[in-house]
Each structure stands twice: as C-alpha cells, then as structure tokens.
Design a protein around this motif. Structure first.
Motif, PDB file in Angstrom:
ATOM      1  N   ARG A  11      71.622 -17.183  12.627  1.00 40.54           N
ATOM      2  CA  ARG A  11      71.447 -16.076  13.567  1.00 40.54           C
ATOM      3  C   ARG A  11      72.508 -16.005  14.654  1.00 40.54           C
ATOM      4  N   VAL A  12      73.453 -16.945  14.639  1.00 43.88           N
ATOM      5  CA  VAL A  12      74.459 -16.989  15.697  1.00 43.88           C
ATOM      6  C   VAL A  12      75.872 -16.896  15.130  1.00 43.88           C
ATOM      7  N   ARG A  13      76.156 -17.651  14.098  1.00 45.85           N
ATOM      8  CA  ARG A  13      77.501 -17.698  13.533  1.00 45.85           C
ATOM      9  C   ARG A  13      77.847 -16.395  12.799  1.00 45.85           C
ATOM     10  N   GLU A  14      79.146 -16.071  12.782  1.00 43.69           N
ATOM     11  CA  GLU A  14      79.613 -14.891  12.063  1.00 43.69           C
ATOM     12  C   GLU A  14      80.113 -15.228  10.666  1.00 43.69           C
ATOM     13  N   VAL A  15      80.475 -16.491  10.434  1.00 47.53           N
ATOM     14  CA  VAL A  15      81.026 -16.924   9.152  1.00 47.53           C
ATOM     15  C   VAL A  15      80.194 -18.079   8.613  1.00 47.53           C
ATOM     16  N   ASN A  16      79.929 -18.061   7.324  1.00 46.34           N
ATOM     17  CA  ASN A  16      79.206 -19.158   6.685  1.00 46.34           C
ATOM     18  C   ASN A  16      80.221 -20.145   6.124  1.00 46.34           C
ATOM     19  N   GLU A  17      80.253 -21.353   6.690  1.00 51.11           N
ATOM     20  CA  GLU A  17      81.193 -22.385   6.260  1.00 51.11           C
ATOM     21  C   GLU A  17      80.549 -23.390   5.307  1.00 51.11           C
ATOM     22  N   ASP A  18      79.303 -23.139   4.907  1.00 49.05           N
ATOM     23  CA  ASP A  18      78.584 -24.026   3.995  1.00 49.05           C
ATOM     24  C   ASP A  18      78.842 -23.637   2.536  1.00 49.05           C
ATOM     25  N   GLN A  19      78.683 -24.620   1.653  1.00 47.94           N
ATOM     26  CA  GLN A  19      78.739 -24.381   0.217  1.00 47.94           C
ATOM     27  C   GLN A  19      77.652 -25.220  -0.457  1.00 47.94           C
ATOM     28  N   TYR A  20      77.234 -24.789  -1.644  1.00 46.63           N
ATOM     29  CA  TYR A  20      76.352 -25.627  -2.455  1.00 46.63           C
ATOM     30  C   TYR A  20      76.683 -25.431  -3.921  1.00 46.63           C
ATOM     31  N   LEU A  21      76.228 -26.366  -4.735  1.00 49.42           N
ATOM     32  CA  LEU A  21      76.486 -26.312  -6.175  1.00 49.42           C
ATOM     33  C   LEU A  21      75.324 -26.960  -6.913  1.00 49.42           C
ATOM     34  N   ILE A  22      74.907 -26.337  -8.006  1.00 48.53           N
ATOM     35  CA  ILE A  22      73.917 -26.887  -8.930  1.00 48.53           C
ATOM     36  C   ILE A  22      74.520 -26.773 -10.321  1.00 48.53           C
ATOM     37  N   ALA A  23      74.619 -27.878 -11.043  1.00 50.39           N
ATOM     38  CA  ALA A  23      75.283 -27.834 -12.343  1.00 50.39           C
ATOM     39  C   ALA A  23      74.661 -28.822 -13.309  1.00 50.39           C
ATOM     40  N   SER A  24      74.735 -28.485 -14.598  1.00 48.71           N
ATOM     41  CA  SER A  24      74.391 -29.399 -15.681  1.00 48.71           C
ATOM     42  C   SER A  24      75.685 -29.810 -16.369  1.00 48.71           C
ATOM     43  N   LEU A  25      75.801 -31.069 -16.709  1.00 49.52           N
ATOM     44  CA  LEU A  25      76.991 -31.579 -17.366  1.00 49.52           C
ATOM     45  C   LEU A  25      76.666 -31.885 -18.817  1.00 49.52           C
ATOM     46  N   SER A  26      77.510 -31.434 -19.718  1.00 50.89           N
ATOM     47  CA  SER A  26      77.274 -31.675 -21.141  1.00 50.89           C
ATOM     48  C   SER A  26      78.598 -31.724 -21.880  1.00 50.89           C
ATOM     49  N   LYS A  27      78.597 -32.397 -23.017  1.00 47.40           N
ATOM     50  CA  LYS A  27      79.750 -32.374 -23.896  1.00 47.40           C
ATOM     51  C   LYS A  27      79.858 -30.994 -24.541  1.00 47.40           C
ATOM     52  N   SER A  28      81.075 -30.610 -24.898  1.00 47.08           N
ATOM     53  CA  SER A  28      81.241 -29.361 -25.625  1.00 47.08           C
ATOM     54  C   SER A  28      82.354 -29.512 -26.643  1.00 47.08           C
ATOM     55  N   MET A  29      82.307 -28.657 -27.666  1.00 44.00           N
ATOM     56  CA  MET A  29      83.327 -28.630 -28.703  1.00 44.00           C
ATOM     57  C   MET A  29      83.737 -27.183 -28.926  1.00 44.00           C
ATOM     58  N   GLN A  30      85.032 -26.898 -28.848  1.00 40.52           N
ATOM     59  CA  GLN A  30      85.526 -25.564 -29.122  1.00 40.52           C
ATOM     60  C   GLN A  30      86.000 -25.497 -30.571  1.00 40.52           C
ATOM     61  N   VAL A  31      85.368 -24.616 -31.356  1.00 45.62           N
ATOM     62  CA  VAL A  31      85.690 -24.482 -32.771  1.00 45.62           C
ATOM     63  C   VAL A  31      86.720 -23.367 -32.934  1.00 45.62           C
ATOM     64  N   HIS A  32      87.871 -23.700 -33.492  1.00 41.15           N
ATOM     65  CA  HIS A  32      88.925 -22.706 -33.690  1.00 41.15           C
ATOM     66  C   HIS A  32      88.850 -22.078 -35.075  1.00 41.15           C
ATOM     67  N   ALA A  33      88.478 -22.867 -36.084  1.00 38.18           N
ATOM     68  CA  ALA A  33      88.347 -22.335 -37.433  1.00 38.18           C
ATOM     69  C   ALA A  33      87.483 -23.285 -38.247  1.00 38.18           C
ATOM     70  N   THR A  34      86.632 -22.720 -39.114  1.00 39.15           N
ATOM     71  CA  THR A  34      85.775 -23.532 -39.960  1.00 39.15           C
ATOM     72  C   THR A  34      85.230 -22.687 -41.098  1.00 39.15           C
ATOM     73  N   SER A  35      84.891 -23.357 -42.215  1.00 36.27           N
ATOM     74  CA  SER A  35      84.246 -22.666 -43.327  1.00 36.27           C
ATOM     75  C   SER A  35      82.734 -22.665 -43.178  1.00 36.27           C
ATOM     76  N   LEU A  36      82.232 -23.371 -42.187  1.00 40.49           N
ATOM     77  CA  LEU A  36      80.789 -23.447 -41.962  1.00 40.49           C
ATOM     78  C   LEU A  36      80.268 -22.167 -41.332  1.00 40.49           C
ATOM     79  N   ASP A  37      79.002 -21.892 -41.565  1.00 39.02           N
ATOM     80  CA  ASP A  37      78.360 -20.732 -40.961  1.00 39.02           C
ATOM     81  C   ASP A  37      77.815 -21.144 -39.598  1.00 39.02           C
ATOM     82  N   LEU A  38      78.556 -20.816 -38.560  1.00 38.88           N
ATOM     83  CA  LEU A  38      78.141 -21.175 -37.196  1.00 38.88           C
ATOM     84  C   LEU A  38      77.691 -19.953 -36.410  1.00 38.88           C
ATOM     85  N   GLU A  39      77.404 -18.863 -37.125  1.00 38.80           N
ATOM     86  CA  GLU A  39      76.930 -17.638 -36.481  1.00 38.80           C
ATOM     87  C   GLU A  39      77.889 -17.196 -35.381  1.00 38.80           C
TER      88      GLU A  39
END
Length: 312
Positions: free
Chosen positions: A15-43
């Motif tokens: 109610r007093v400040r003009e600028v918000n200097e705060d930040q927050y973050l919520i995240a899930s961490l997981s492994k990932s694989m980027q598929v460039h080409a495959t003969s499999l049906d990966l939809e």
C-alpha cells in the motif's frame, strides 16, 4: 499412501511502495528427451518428460532502491534457474552418501548468483550496491532442503506448531513475534541486513534440512509479511482448511490490512493426502464458478502429485 502438494504463490506491491521488487518461483524439475526423428509412433511428441525429480520454491526481495532492487531479484532468480538446470546434479536420486555433495551444490548456486550480481554492479555504476534476499526450498519427498541468505523466511507448520527454519540475517535480534516498523521498543538498527546476495563483499549461505510429512504446510515469504503479521496469526492462517491459493490471498490481505508498508510475497505448499486435496480442489472450483477468482492474474497455482512412502 498417495499424497498431493497443493502449492501457490502471490506477490503484491503493498500500500506504500510504487514498485514491486519481490520475485517468486514455483517449479517442478524433471528429465526430458527431445526426439528429432524416429520410426516409433510417439503421437507427434517431440519432447518426452520423465517423472518429476524434485520441486523448487523460492522468494527473493531486492534491495538497493527502485529499479536496482527489482533488477537484482530478477537477475538472481534467472541466475539460479540457469545454475540449477545446467550445473547441479538435481536429476539424480539422492543417496545418503550424496547428501554432503548436494548441500555444497546448493550453496554454490547462491554463490553463482552472488558473482553475477557483483559483476553487474561493477559494470553498471547506477546499479552498484544492489542486492537481494533469496530463500529457496528444494524438496525430494519427503526430504526438504532450504538454502538462504537475507531476511526472507521459510516456515514449516506441523499441527499447531509453527517453526521458522531460517535465521534472519539482520543486525538486531529477532523476537518471536515482530512488531511493526513504528514499534517504539524496536531498535532503529534491528532490521538492517548484513547478508544479502550481491549487496555484500562476502556472502554467507545457510542450508537447513527437514523431513516432511502429510499434513505439513510450508511457507516462504518476504519480510513484507513478517514485519506486519506475527507468527501466531501466520500459524492461524496456515492452519485454515482451504486451498493454497486462498491461503496466499489471506496472508497478503493480512499484511496490507496492517499497513502494507512493503512489497509482500508468499509461497504456500500444503501437503495433503490425495482424497483430502481432491475434495478441496473441487470445492474451490465450485466457488470460482459462482463468484470468479479476483486474483487469477497474479497468483500461480498447481497441484502436484507425489508418492508418499508408508509412515512409521
């Protein structure tokens, strides 16, 4: 036993400040694989994701005034995410003999932020002296690790007991329940920070550990909350049986109602059994369908499932 983490964050300029200097973050961490080409049906999927390997929650409160403080907290959060993704071995299942190394990695993450902010301060004179508090919680159920610098806080509520896991890095002693800035008994120097990321020559990084259980609630917050709302009131609001988004709103409203002299940011995580969490979510959706959500644009909410081992 199946459990769910119901987690939300909310930041408000106050109610007093003009600028918000705060930040927050919520995240899930997981492994990932980027598929460039495959003969499999990966939809037509081009990126595949593994199960979540951990949860990352953090709050940061910039110091240095106006744009410098906002830039400091933003740079610290961006630097931390870069370090976590590219350097830390967070994707490995933690074993007891790995824990010491992992704790060193957590400390190194904040030290990396320190280097980035110090370099920016030296490069741009108008940003000299900028810094930020940073409180980060990393959890691999049921283990919790908290890495911390500054006076933003991490609380753990279990039953009726509210425990502050972090220690305020200020020059004065912190009473169990803080008064407002106008408290005549508060020393004028008691809230001066001696340890922040980027704003000091040497950084002291604290790491805290805890084990979580179903029924627990975790709170990360900036001092815009704790300078106005005492621990008993925080404990009461955290204990209310409602979704985390509603808890965040009530905490912010309490701080603003008591003066709102600073930006206020909160991240709340409730750990419920799956049936209880599903019931709360259905109730919240029903309420939103009737009255709508006033804070939909400013809050971040997600329910994250995790497998809860049997409790002894």
């Amino acid at each position: 036993m199946l459990g769910k983490m119901d987690c939300s964050g909310l930041t408000d300029v106050g109610r007093v400040r003009e600028v918000n200097e705060d930040q927050y973050l919520i995240a899930s961490l997981s492994k990932s694989m980027q598929v460039h080409a495959t003969s499999l049906d990966l939809e037509d999927q081009t990126r595949l994701f593994g199960a979540s390997q951990g949860k990352l929650l953090l709050v940061a409160d910039g110091t240095g005034g106006y744009a410098a403080g906002r830039h400091a907290s933003s740079l610290a959060v961006n630097s931390l995410t870069t370090y976590v993704l590219n350097t830390m071995n967070w994707f490995l299942r933690l074993r007891p003999d790995d824990e010491d190394h992992f704790l060193d990695d957590l400390k190194a993450a904040l030290e990396y932020c320190q280097q980035r902010l110090r370099a920016e301060s030296e490069r741009l004179p108008e940003r000299r002296g900028m810094g930020t508090t940073l409180t980060m919680a990393y959890l691999v159920w049921p283990r919790l690790y908290v890495v911390h610098a500054g006076d933003s806080r991490c609380y753990l509520q279990r039953g009726a007991r509210l425990q502050q896991l972090t220690r305020d890095h200020t020059t004065g002693r912190q009473p169990a329940v803080r008064g407002t800035p106008d408290d005549p008994e508060a020393p004028p120097w008691s809230d001066v920070l001696w340890n922040v990321v980027g704003g000091t020559d040497e950084l002291t990084v604290e790491v805290h550990k805890a084990d979580l259980a179903l029924g627990d609630t975790l709170l990360l917050c900036t001092d815009g909350l704790t300078r106005h709302v005492g621990d008993p009131e925080i404990a009461r609001l955290l204990a209310e049986d409602c979704p985390s988004a509603a808890t965040c709103r009530r905490l912010v409203e309490a701080a603003n109602g008591a003066g709102g002299t600073d930006n206020v940011t909160v991240v709340v995580a409730h750990f419920h059994d799956a049936k209880h969490q599903d019931a709360l979510q259905e109730e919240a959706q029903a309420e939103e369908s009737v009255g709508g959500s006033a804070a939909a644009e400013t809050e971040h909410q997600r329910a994250l499932a995790f497998a809860e081992p049997s409790l002894s």
